[in-house]
Design a protein around this motif. Structure first.
Motif, PDB file in Angstrom:
ATOM      1  N   ALA A 191      -1.793  13.985   3.751  1.00  0.00           N
ATOM      2  CA  ALA A 191      -3.228  14.028   4.045  1.00  0.00           C
ATOM      3  C   ALA A 191      -3.897  12.717   3.662  1.00  0.00           C
ATOM      4  N   ILE A 192      -3.486  12.125   2.552  1.00  0.00           N
ATOM      5  CA  ILE A 192      -4.039  10.849   2.119  1.00  0.00           C
ATOM      6  C   ILE A 192      -3.782   9.776   3.170  1.00  0.00           C
ATOM      7  N   ALA A 193      -2.545   9.739   3.685  1.00  0.00           N
ATOM      8  CA  ALA A 193      -2.200   8.742   4.692  1.00  0.00           C
ATOM      9  C   ALA A 193      -2.929   8.997   6.013  1.00  0.00           C
ATOM     10  N   GLU A 194      -2.978  10.261   6.442  1.00  0.00           N
ATOM     11  CA  GLU A 194      -3.601  10.599   7.735  1.00  0.00           C
ATOM     12  C   GLU A 194      -5.106  10.350   7.731  1.00  0.00           C
ATOM     13  N   GLN A 195      -5.768  10.616   6.591  1.00  0.00           N
ATOM     14  CA  GLN A 195      -7.230  10.467   6.510  1.00  0.00           C
ATOM     15  C   GLN A 195      -7.668   9.077   6.046  1.00  0.00           C
ATOM     16  N   GLY A 196      -6.695   8.196   5.804  1.00  0.00           N
ATOM     17  CA  GLY A 196      -7.040   6.849   5.355  1.00  0.00           C
ATOM     18  C   GLY A 196      -7.620   6.805   3.964  1.00  0.00           C
ATOM     19  N   LEU A 197      -7.249   7.771   3.130  1.00  0.00           N
ATOM     20  CA  LEU A 197      -7.819   7.850   1.790  1.00  0.00           C
ATOM     21  C   LEU A 197      -7.215   6.832   0.832  1.00  0.00           C
ATOM     22  N   ASP A 198      -6.193   6.115   1.293  1.00  0.00           N
ATOM     23  CA  ASP A 198      -5.633   5.049   0.477  1.00  0.00           C
ATOM     24  C   ASP A 198      -6.344   3.723   0.727  1.00  0.00           C
ATOM     25  N   ASN A 199      -7.361   3.728   1.607  1.00  0.00           N
ATOM     26  CA  ASN A 199      -8.187   2.540   1.833  1.00  0.00           C
ATOM     27  C   ASN A 199      -9.312   2.482   0.803  1.00  0.00           C
ATOM     28  N   THR A 200      -9.763   1.280   0.482  1.00  0.00           N
ATOM     29  CA  THR A 200     -10.822   1.121  -0.513  1.00  0.00           C
ATOM     30  C   THR A 200     -12.178   1.542   0.031  1.00  0.00           C
ATOM     31  N   PHE A 201     -12.443   1.244   1.320  1.00  0.00           N
ATOM     32  CA  PHE A 201     -13.711   1.662   1.924  1.00  0.00           C
ATOM     33  C   PHE A 201     -13.530   1.780   3.435  1.00  0.00           C
ATOM     34  N   ASP A 202     -14.617   2.137   4.125  1.00  0.00           N
ATOM     35  CA  ASP A 202     -14.520   2.433   5.554  1.00  0.00           C
ATOM     36  C   ASP A 202     -14.281   1.204   6.414  1.00  0.00           C
ATOM     37  N   GLY A 203     -14.530   0.011   5.881  1.00  0.00           N
ATOM     38  CA  GLY A 203     -14.207  -1.210   6.604  1.00  0.00           C
ATOM     39  C   GLY A 203     -15.381  -1.953   7.204  1.00  0.00           C
ATOM     40  N   ASP A 204     -16.571  -1.370   7.178  1.00  0.00           N
ATOM     41  CA  ASP A 204     -17.750  -2.022   7.769  1.00  0.00           C
ATOM     42  C   ASP A 204     -18.554  -2.699   6.668  1.00  0.00           C
ATOM     43  N   TRP A 205     -18.497  -4.032   6.621  1.00  0.00           N
ATOM     44  CA  TRP A 205     -19.171  -4.783   5.560  1.00  0.00           C
ATOM     45  C   TRP A 205     -20.690  -4.748   5.688  1.00  0.00           C
ATOM     46  N   THR A 206     -21.210  -4.422   6.851  1.00  0.00           N
ATOM     47  CA  THR A 206     -22.664  -4.458   7.054  1.00  0.00           C
ATOM     48  C   THR A 206     -23.347  -3.191   6.565  1.00  0.00           C
ATOM     49  N   GLU A 266       5.450  23.289  -5.579  1.00  0.00           N
ATOM     50  CA  GLU A 266       4.725  22.131  -6.109  1.00  0.00           C
ATOM     51  C   GLU A 266       5.122  20.857  -5.379  1.00  0.00           C
ATOM     52  N   ASP A 267       6.427  20.716  -5.081  1.00  0.00           N
ATOM     53  CA  ASP A 267       6.893  19.534  -4.339  1.00  0.00           C
ATOM     54  C   ASP A 267       6.295  19.504  -2.939  1.00  0.00           C
ATOM     55  N   LEU A 268       6.232  20.663  -2.289  1.00  0.00           N
ATOM     56  CA  LEU A 268       5.660  20.733  -0.941  1.00  0.00           C
ATOM     57  C   LEU A 268       4.173  20.407  -0.967  1.00  0.00           C
ATOM     58  N   ASP A 269       3.481  20.854  -2.028  1.00  0.00           N
ATOM     59  CA  ASP A 269       2.054  20.562  -2.156  1.00  0.00           C
ATOM     60  C   ASP A 269       1.822  19.061  -2.319  1.00  0.00           C
ATOM     61  N   MET A 270       2.677  18.409  -3.109  1.00  0.00           N
ATOM     62  CA  MET A 270       2.560  16.962  -3.294  1.00  0.00           C
ATOM     63  C   MET A 270       2.819  16.223  -1.986  1.00  0.00           C
ATOM     64  N   GLU A 271       3.818  16.678  -1.231  1.00  0.00           N
ATOM     65  CA  GLU A 271       4.113  16.055   0.059  1.00  0.00           C
ATOM     66  C   GLU A 271       2.936  16.240   1.018  1.00  0.00           C
ATOM     67  N   SER A 272       2.352  17.449   1.020  1.00  0.00           N
ATOM     68  CA  SER A 272       1.206  17.724   1.881  1.00  0.00           C
ATOM     69  C   SER A 272       0.010  16.872   1.487  1.00  0.00           C
ATOM     70  N   ARG A 273      -0.200  16.712   0.177  1.00  0.00           N
ATOM     71  CA  ARG A 273      -1.308  15.882  -0.314  1.00  0.00           C
ATOM     72  C   ARG A 273      -1.120  14.425   0.104  1.00  0.00           C
ATOM     73  N   ASP A 274       0.098  13.894  -0.096  1.00  0.00           N
ATOM     74  CA  ASP A 274       0.372  12.499   0.256  1.00  0.00           C
ATOM     75  C   ASP A 274       0.229  12.271   1.761  1.00  0.00           C
TER      76      ASP A 274
END
Length: 230
Positions: free
Chosen positions: A106-121, A96-104
């Protein structure tokens, strides 16, 4: 969502959802001034707590040290349980600890901690600019119904009875965007709204593996199932 909450949703909104969950959005970055102005110059933050709710928070504040003490005791109890656990239990906890580390990771690598893609247009950025103009509440009930993404919330920020005060504040038509679980291999609270132009918004569900996650998982399995021979 409980049956009573589901009935409230149907009666108040007139919507029968395939799935729904309360969600929040991350901090909205500061857009260029001209882009913000062109979108109406609406608020980019939720409203502050009302005085009564703020007074309640002040009353609760002195209890925080006690809550922290209980949290520390719970952590100590958990550590003791791990020390006294069987090998199988330790292996399961380690997995379970390894799964949480893998999830965290993946979140950092895929930019999933960002609110949106960054293009306001693009569609997501334009939708985000009007997020708190629709409602000053800090959460949205996100409903998936007949391919549409419907969002409901109280018109103003409240601390109690949000279901009884909510109304539809935004709707994304079927075909304009889809909901995705960006981390289907992990239990998580991330839901992505991906628009047809490739832009996206990231939502955080109130519950881990929410009703939306479960629905999207069932849909993915159904889509990947081979068609029956006629």
């Amino acid at each position: 969502m409980s049956r009573s909450s589901d009935r409230t949703t149907r009666n108040r909104l007139g919507v029968v959802p395939d799935a729904c969950a309360w969600c929040a959005i991350g901090r909205i970055p500061e857009p260029p001034a001209e882009v913000h102005q062109a979108a109406g110059g609406g608020p980019l933050r939720p409203a502050f707590l009302r005085p009564l709710a703020l007074f309640g928070a002040v009353l609760v504040a002195p209890l925080m040290p006690i809550a922290m003490l209980f949290s520390l005791l719970a952590s100590g109890e958990e550590a003791l349980k791990r020390m006294l656990s069987t090998k199988d239990e330790r292996d399961r906890a380690r997995a379970e600890d390894l799964d949480m580390e893998s999830r965290d990771k993946a979140i950092a690598e895929q930019g999933l901690d960002n609110t949106f893609d960054g293009d306001w247009t693009k569609a997501a950025g334009q939708f985000l600019l009007r997020w708190y103009s629709h409602s000053s509440h800090h959460q949205r009930l996100v409903l998936l119904t007949q391919g549409r993404v419907v969002m409901a919330a109280p018109p103003k920020r409240v601390s109690v009875r949000r279901e009884e005060r909510m109304r539809v504040v935004a709707e994304i038509p079927a075909g304009a965007a889809v909901l995705e679980d960006p981390l289907p291999a992990h239990d998580n609270r991330k839901i992505r709204v991906r628009f047809t132009d490739g832009s996206w918004l990231m939502l955080t569900t109130e519950e881990q593996r929410s009703e939306l996650h479960t629905y999207l998982m069932r849909q993915s399995r159904a889509d990947s199932r081979p068609a029956s021979d006629v």
